[in-house]
Design an enzyme around this catalytic site. Sequence first.
Site, PDB file in Angstrom:
ATOM      1  N   ASP A  19       0.837  -1.210   0.000  1.00 31.52           N
ATOM      2  CA  ASP A  19       0.000   0.000   0.000  1.00 31.52           C
ATOM      3  C   ASP A  19       0.872   1.260   0.000  1.00 31.52           C
ATOM      4  OD1 ASP A  19      -2.287   1.505   0.063  1.00 31.52           O
ATOM      5  OD2 ASP A  19      -2.717   1.170   2.183  1.00 31.52           O
ATOM      6  N   GLY A  20       0.323   2.321  -0.564  1.00 29.74           N
ATOM      7  CA  GLY A  20       0.992   3.623  -0.489  1.00 29.74           C
ATOM      8  C   GLY A  20       1.587   4.126  -1.797  1.00 29.74           C
ATOM      9  N   GLY A  22       0.033   5.397  -4.364  1.00 31.90           N
ATOM     10  CA  GLY A  22      -0.620   6.645  -4.763  1.00 31.90           C
ATOM     11  C   GLY A  22      -0.051   7.824  -4.000  1.00 31.90           C
ATOM     12  N   ARG A  32      -0.741   9.069 -10.003  1.00 36.24           N
ATOM     13  CA  ARG A  32      -0.761   7.846  -9.193  1.00 36.24           C
ATOM     14  C   ARG A  32      -0.088   6.659  -9.893  1.00 36.24           C
ATOM     15  NH1 ARG A  32      -3.985   7.575  -4.939  1.00 36.24           N
ATOM     16  NH2 ARG A  32      -4.387   5.381  -5.326  1.00 36.24           N
ATOM     17  N   ASN A  67     -10.784  -2.701  -5.864  1.00 33.91           N
ATOM     18  CA  ASN A  67     -10.015  -1.717  -6.645  1.00 33.91           C
ATOM     19  C   ASN A  67     -10.682  -1.311  -7.967  1.00 33.91           C
ATOM     20  OD1 ASN A  67      -6.738  -2.934  -5.572  1.00 33.91           O
ATOM     21  ND2 ASN A  67      -7.937  -1.211  -4.806  1.00 33.91           N
ATOM     22  N   TRP A  68     -11.701  -2.066  -8.401  1.00 31.46           N
ATOM     23  CA  TRP A  68     -12.425  -1.682  -9.631  1.00 31.46           C
ATOM     24  C   TRP A  68     -13.115  -0.330  -9.462  1.00 31.46           C
ATOM     25  CZ3 TRP A  68     -11.126  -4.487 -13.681  1.00 31.46           C
ATOM     26  CH2 TRP A  68     -10.780  -5.831 -13.516  1.00 31.46           C
ATOM     27  N   ARG A 187       1.685  -4.936   6.132  1.00 35.65           N
ATOM     28  CA  ARG A 187       1.022  -3.904   5.339  1.00 35.65           C
ATOM     29  C   ARG A 187       1.847  -2.631   5.425  1.00 35.65           C
ATOM     30  NH1 ARG A 187      -5.163  -2.498   4.364  1.00 35.65           N
ATOM     31  NH2 ARG A 187      -4.846  -0.731   2.961  1.00 35.65           N
ATOM     32  N   GLU A 206       0.613 -13.323  12.381  1.00 33.55           N
ATOM     33  CA  GLU A 206       1.018 -12.065  13.008  1.00 33.55           C
ATOM     34  C   GLU A 206       0.836 -10.979  11.958  1.00 33.55           C
ATOM     35  OE1 GLU A 206       2.650 -11.378  16.045  1.00 33.55           O
ATOM     36  OE2 GLU A 206       2.339 -13.429  16.727  1.00 33.55           O
TER      37      GLU A 206
END
Length: 241
Positions: A19-20, A22, A32, A67-68, A187, A206
Amino acid sequence: MLVPNTNDKNLEHVAIIMDGNGRWAENKGRPRLFGHQAGARRVREIVESCPDLGIKYLTIFAFSTENWKRTQIEVSGLMKLFKRYIYKETKPLIDAGVRVRFIGDRVRLEESLVKLMDQLENLTKGNTEVNLTIAINYGGRDEVARAAKRMARDVQSGDLNVEKINEETIPRYLDTHVLPDPGLVIRTSGEARISNFLLWQSAYSEYEFIDTLWPDFTAEIFSSIVNEFENRERRFGGILK
Ligand code: FPP
């Protein structure tokens, strides 16, 4: 230089929510998709660091069923990026002994992309160094729903006895049926959510949420998380060395 993982209690499978991208691009005043391209380039370094860390399975979340909802430009840019990734990375993946698998529902994906995915799975099926699983159009709930449908069909056809369905039956119908459950889910980008990723499989995993944006996630950061995880595991198990 990565710190080799010599721990007895080996972490076999790591899953990553990348993630991240963008925000990374926006921080630089760029579109993006520029961030997604940088994110795609990061994947090779992380995959290639797995053997040194003793990780046999790496699963990465590339595109979710949610995500669509992004703009058409971003969605089609990501689909193009996946195709380009497969073209560009096939040789390095083969050379590094990586076996690639895809999880997620392929029905909604472009035929040309699905063809490349099938090809890459076939070309790498003899490799054993690292098992890379790429989740595209993947959602944990969707996966369970598709699994339930297949189980119902097997019940209808008499191949599955309803009375025998238990916790061990369900994973056999999931997209991940050949993979062990992840010991650790990472993440990036500071969000502490699991976003429908490997819901069934991560029941005992975990979680590690780190602030680094995915395009800045290096093999060194990965190595330190894996090593820290294993120290944590050792303490919890009471096996002090
Ligand atoms: C989340 O960042 C990332 C994605 C939705 C796409 C992940 C794709 C890649 C890392 C590149 C392609 C991967 C492969 C295997 C070719 P975000 O867009 O949600 O970032 P933001 O939260 O900062 O907006």
